[in-house]
Motif scaffolding. Structure first.
Motif: not given
Length: 410
Positions: A26-31
């Motif tokens: 799934a498309d995601w972004e996390k820092e």
């Protein structure tokens, strides 16, 4: 976890963080950040591609860091596009792409098993062996180098190219080169050559434009006059000297370093402009100053202006300096000479203009001694009151005469 590790006056800032991220396709972004400052990792997944970015997170702008990424084990369900370990420079607060992976089976979990380490500065810098740094104290002041390059007890290994100057607490310290203040610690108090003080140094770190870092250590509690993010020029007062941390006497510890990777750093040799050379590597036992003298002078064995009469010596410095004494006072003649070899010291004392010396002292100063001190025994004179002159000679050459008075006590 954030760790600040200080060893023998040299700072190494190390951040360790280990990530194991599991996700479905799934498309995601996390820092992921380790605290309120340091280098953050940003994970982006787009379909079967995982990109990892780095971003600096600091309270001031313009910070450069060197980051090393490495595996803590074998990745799970991923193919790396890059060879690890990987070391790179991260500049500013914008994210920079570091490494990419392809998910082998998007229906199963994946694990990068990545760890990253960071340090201030750029590992790309090699130092400039033509640049002349300013002395890190005020113009016209003169201080003794008490520990030089590759010197005992603490200037070895990664800390080999460090310099210590003896100076009284509260001496103004100046930037030796222009740059940006990236770290300030000045809340510690107390010091000594004990392990408990290794991580309790007060210091200022200045990042130079080439990615090297200058460290000014052992400053007094509350002794910083700059804050993180300040831009300073060479000669600007940045702090006041002290005796805090891994230190056994009041002094300034100075070093310029660069990262080797995200874990290791090393000091680099630098030269200074002085009254004696346009650029020189400083040596233990010499007093250095810069007044702007032109042409350059020859360094004397002893600066006679620094020869004083006093009542006692503490921390290698004369105390209760004066030219007038009572008959019962202890009078000491302090000659700031670091003996790189044996020296013959002679002091002749004359009274009331008489050309015949009343007292004579003749002795050998041994190699390695920090100063020549002559105790004048006025008790040998029945009535010592009057005007006196002390003629001082080193290796049979007269360097000057100091005058003093023994006064009548009311």
């Amino acid at each position: 976890m954030n760790m600040i590790v200080v060893k023998r006056g040299v700072l190494s800032l190390l951040v360790l963080a280990s990530l194991r991220q599991f996700a479905m396709a799934a498309d995601w972004e996390k820092e992921y950040c380790a605290g309120d400052r340091g280098v953050c990792q940003v994970y982006e997944q787009n379909g079967s591609l995982v990109d990892i970015y780095l971003r600096n997170k600091f309270p001031c702008e313009g910070v450069l860091t060197t980051v090393t990424l490495e595996h803590t084990g074998r990745t799970e369900n991923l193919k790396s596009h890059n060879a690890l370990p990987l070391t790179m420079v991260c500049g500013g607060a914008q994210k920079i792409k570091a490494i990419s992976f392809t998910i082998l089976d998007t229906g199963r979990r994946w694990d990068t098993k990545l760890t990253w380490y960071w340090q201030y500065g750029s590992f790309d810098t090699k130092g400039d062996d033509t640049r002349a740094y300013s002395l890190p104290y005020e113009k016209g002041k003169r201080f003794l180098v008490c520990q030089g390059y590759n010197d005992t007890p603490t200037h070895n290994g990664a800390h080999a190219y460090s310099i210590d100057w003896l100076m009284p607490e509260g001496t103004p310290l100046c930037a030796a080169r222009e740059g940006t203040v990236i770290h300030v610690t000045d809340h510690h108090d107390g010091g000594g050559f004990r392990k408990e003080y290794l991580d309790k140094n007060n210091l200022v770190l200045i990042l130079h434009d080439d990615g090297s870092i200058a460290q000014y250590a052992h400053i007094k509690k509350g002794g910083s006059s700059v804050k993180e993010g300040d831009r300073v020029n060479a000669g600007d007062v940045i702090a006041f000297s002290g005796n805090v941390g891994y230190s056994q006497s009041p002094h300034l510890h100075f070093a310029v370093s660069r990262p080797l990777d995200g874990k290791r750093s090393a000091t680099i040799p630098v030269g200074f402009v002085t009254d004696y050379a346009d650029r020189e590597v400083l040596e233990k036992g010499n007093y250095y100053e810069y007044t702007g003298a032109s042409p350059k002078k020859k360094m004397p064995l002893v600066h006679f202006d620094d020869v004083v009469l006093c009542k006692k010596v503490m921390d290698n410095r004369p105390v209760d300096i004066g030219t007038s004494f009572a008959p019962k006072d202890k009078v000491m003649i302090f000659v700031p000479l670091y003996a790189k070899r044996n020296h013959r010291i002679r002091v002749d004392l004359f009274r009331d203009g008489n050309p015949v010396p009343v007292l004579k002292y003749d002795w050998t100063m041994k190699k390695g001694w920090w100063q020549a001190i002559t105790d004048v025994d006025l008790a040998k004179i029945p009535n010592p009151r009057g005007d006196w002159a002390a003629r001082i000679s080193i290796d049979r050459e007269t360097i000057g005469t100091k005058k003093f008075t023994v006064r009548t006590v009311p």
